[in-house]
Design a protein around this motif. Structure first.
Motif, PDB file in Angstrom:
ATOM      1  N   ALA A  12       0.805  -1.220   0.000  1.00 51.06           N
ATOM      2  CA  ALA A  12       0.000   0.000   0.000  1.00 51.06           C
ATOM      3  C   ALA A  12       0.838   1.271   0.000  1.00 51.06           C
ATOM      4  N   GLY A  13       2.172   1.133  -0.010  1.00 48.61           N
ATOM      5  CA  GLY A  13       2.980   2.331  -0.202  1.00 48.61           C
ATOM      6  C   GLY A  13       3.898   2.749   0.922  1.00 48.61           C
ATOM      7  N   GLY A 218      -0.055  -7.497  10.349  1.00 44.40           N
ATOM      8  CA  GLY A 218      -1.079  -7.265   9.336  1.00 44.40           C
ATOM      9  C   GLY A 218      -1.910  -8.484   9.018  1.00 44.40           C
ATOM     10  N   GLY A 219      -1.271  -9.664   9.070  1.00 42.28           N
ATOM     11  CA  GLY A 219      -2.000 -10.883   8.770  1.00 42.28           C
ATOM     12  C   GLY A 219      -2.230 -11.067   7.282  1.00 42.28           C
ATOM     13  N   GLN A 273       2.794   2.905  12.566  1.00 45.77           N
ATOM     14  CA  GLN A 273       3.643   2.406  11.489  1.00 45.77           C
ATOM     15  C   GLN A 273       4.519   3.504  10.879  1.00 45.77           C
ATOM     16  N   GLY A 274       4.316   4.742  11.295  1.00 45.35           N
ATOM     17  CA  GLY A 274       5.191   5.813  10.811  1.00 45.35           C
ATOM     18  C   GLY A 274       4.552   6.793   9.856  1.00 45.35           C
ATOM     19  N   TYR A 292      -6.554  -2.211   7.371  1.00 44.25           N
ATOM     20  CA  TYR A 292      -5.665  -2.653   8.445  1.00 44.25           C
ATOM     21  C   TYR A 292      -4.548  -3.550   7.904  1.00 44.25           C
ATOM     22  N   ARG A 293      -4.898  -4.484   7.029  1.00 42.41           N
ATOM     23  CA  ARG A 293      -3.881  -5.372   6.465  1.00 42.41           C
ATOM     24  C   ARG A 293      -2.863  -4.593   5.641  1.00 42.41           C
ATOM     25  N   GLN A 294      -3.349  -3.639   4.858  1.00 46.02           N
ATOM     26  CA  GLN A 294      -2.425  -2.824   4.071  1.00 46.02           C
ATOM     27  C   GLN A 294      -1.431  -2.108   4.972  1.00 46.02           C
ATOM     28  N   ILE A 295      -1.936  -1.546   6.047  1.00 43.21           N
ATOM     29  CA  ILE A 295      -1.089  -0.795   6.973  1.00 43.21           C
ATOM     30  C   ILE A 295      -0.154  -1.725   7.733  1.00 43.21           C
TER      31      ILE A 295
END
Length: 424
Positions: A12-13, A218-219, A273-274, A292-295
């Motif tokens: 996600a970047g 993240g899972g 996560q920053g 949430y998973r992306q993060i």
């Protein structure tokens, strides 16, 4: 000097934003998950973002990006995670070796790959040594380093194992980034968000949340909804006043009990996560669990920025050159078997290690035959090991690397098609 990056398994970047802050422009970003790709395009609509299996030649042509400044990626971590089975090269999700092989066609000036701490463990010593040897064959100087996200301003216990390789002309100019000091606490990081809707317990909660966070997990799509981690992590979250059983839709309100234990929102998880509203601002698309998973699966942007700046400085030769030395020792059994290219008994391997390997390289390695046999069996999880029996002893020969490196007939393709909907 313009610096361009091709990023595979971009997610996600997190890494993308960090590299952008380090001065790199994205020539291409490739990502499997549609929601993560949508997030990339929400934030950078002018980027070339392609969604699909990164190894699919119809999706992108690596040789079209030959000579790019940096090839980077956060390839899947399940093959190496300590909490998993550590299947390594035999895990169909393993793209690390393939990404290293990709260097041969892209020919970047530098390579950066990040993964979980598990890849740094003794279990993968042979795998790591194979990677270093392959990059050396491709005329790159490579080095591994275990980096702590908390050393770069991220309020979280998040070790990441990073591989950086540079063409020989740039290698001596690369210096790993220096630590930036102590990170903020969870309380200080999230206080503004916790108090946003008038929760009367925010100040007290801030004082209790006076530590950095456990690792955000993240899972994957194989598991249920958003959750902050296993049982031990949940206990650590509870100690700083966070209910880790799920993720909230919104922060606590003025009507909530001041003593209530709040859950985190996805925006709060992103802060840990920053990501922030200033230097590392980013928006996430999709439903809550997807966000949430992306993060949670991301490489924290501040860490990516720190490493990216170090690579950029080396490519521009802005630093003082110094002699490189890899601080992580390889597997001496792998080394002597690879050098021999023939069958060797455990006793012959032990003598070769004592004769050819520096004592510091073999630290902690017991040379008794039964221990060598155990280590050879471990090596056999990532490499084909041929065995030849005799009346006196068993002899071993190092065979092919089991990992997917682009083979058309590799089992990876079958497993990928079968489990496509569950891979994230």
């Amino acid at each position: 000097m313009a610096l361009e990056v091709v990023e595979i398994c971009a997610g996600a970047g997190g890494q993308a934003l960090g590299l952008e802050k380090a001065g790199f422009e994205h020539a291409l970003a490739v990502e499997l998950d549609e929601n993560a790709s949508a997030t990339l395009l929400r934030n950078r609509p002018n980027w070339d973002v392609r969604t699909g299996d990164v190894v699919d030649s119809s999706l992108w042509k690596p040789d079209q990006f030959e000579g790019v400044s940096l090839l980077a990626g956060g390839v899947p971590c399940p093959p190496f995670t300590i909490a998993g089975k550590q299947l390594g090269a035999t895990d169909e999700r393993d793209l690390f070796a393939w990404a290293v092989e990709l260097v041969g066609s892209v020919k970047p000036q530098a390579l950066m790959l990040e993964n979980v701490r598990g890849l740094s463990m003794p279990r993968f010593a042979g795998y790591r040594q194979h990677v270093l040897d392959r990059l050396r064959e491709l005329k790159y100087v490579a080095e591994w380093r275990l980096l702590q996200a908390s050393h770069y301003g991220v309020p979280q216990l998040r070790p990441r194992f990073v591989l950086v390789a540079l063409k020989e002309e740039f290698a001596d100019y690369f210096h790993w980034p220096e630590k930036l000091g102590e990170p903020p606490t969870v309380g200080d990081t999230l206080f503004e968000l916790m108090a946003a809707d008038g929760w009367r317990g925010a100040e007290t909660w801030r004082e209790k949340a006076n530590k950095i966070a456990p690792t955000i997990v993240g899972g994957s799509k194989k598991h249920g909804g958003a959750d902050l981690g296993p049982t031990r992590a949940k206990r650590a979250w509870a100690e700083i006043g966070v209910d880790a059983l799920g993720v909230a839709d919104a922060p606590p309100t003025v009507n909530d009990d001041p003593d209530f234990m709040p859950k985190l929102t996805t925006e709060m998880v992103a802060r840990i996560q920053g990501w922030d509203d200033k230097e590392f601002h980013w928006e996430f698309t999709g439903r809550k669990t997807s966000r949430y998973r992306q993060i949670g699966n991301a490489f924290p942007p501040p860490v990516a920025a720190a490493v990216g700046k170090a690579i950029a400085a080396a490519l521009k030769k802005e630093t003082n050159p110094h002699e490189r030395s890899n601080n992580l020792k390889g597997d001496p059994i792998y080394r002597v078997l690879r050098e021999s290219g023939d069958f060797m008994t455990a006793a012959q391997i032990a003598r070769a290690i004592e004769r050819k390997i520096e004592p510091s390289d073999a630290t902690g390695l017991k040379l008794e035959p039964h221990e060598l046999e155990r280590r050879i069996a471990l090596l056999g999880r990532d490499f084909q090991i041929e065995m030849k029996e005799s009346t006196s002893a068993t002899a071993y020969k190092l065979g092919e690397f089991r990992a997917f490196i682009g083979q058309d007939d590799h089992v990876r393709h079958e497993h990928f098609l079968k489990n496509r909907a569950k891979i994230s």
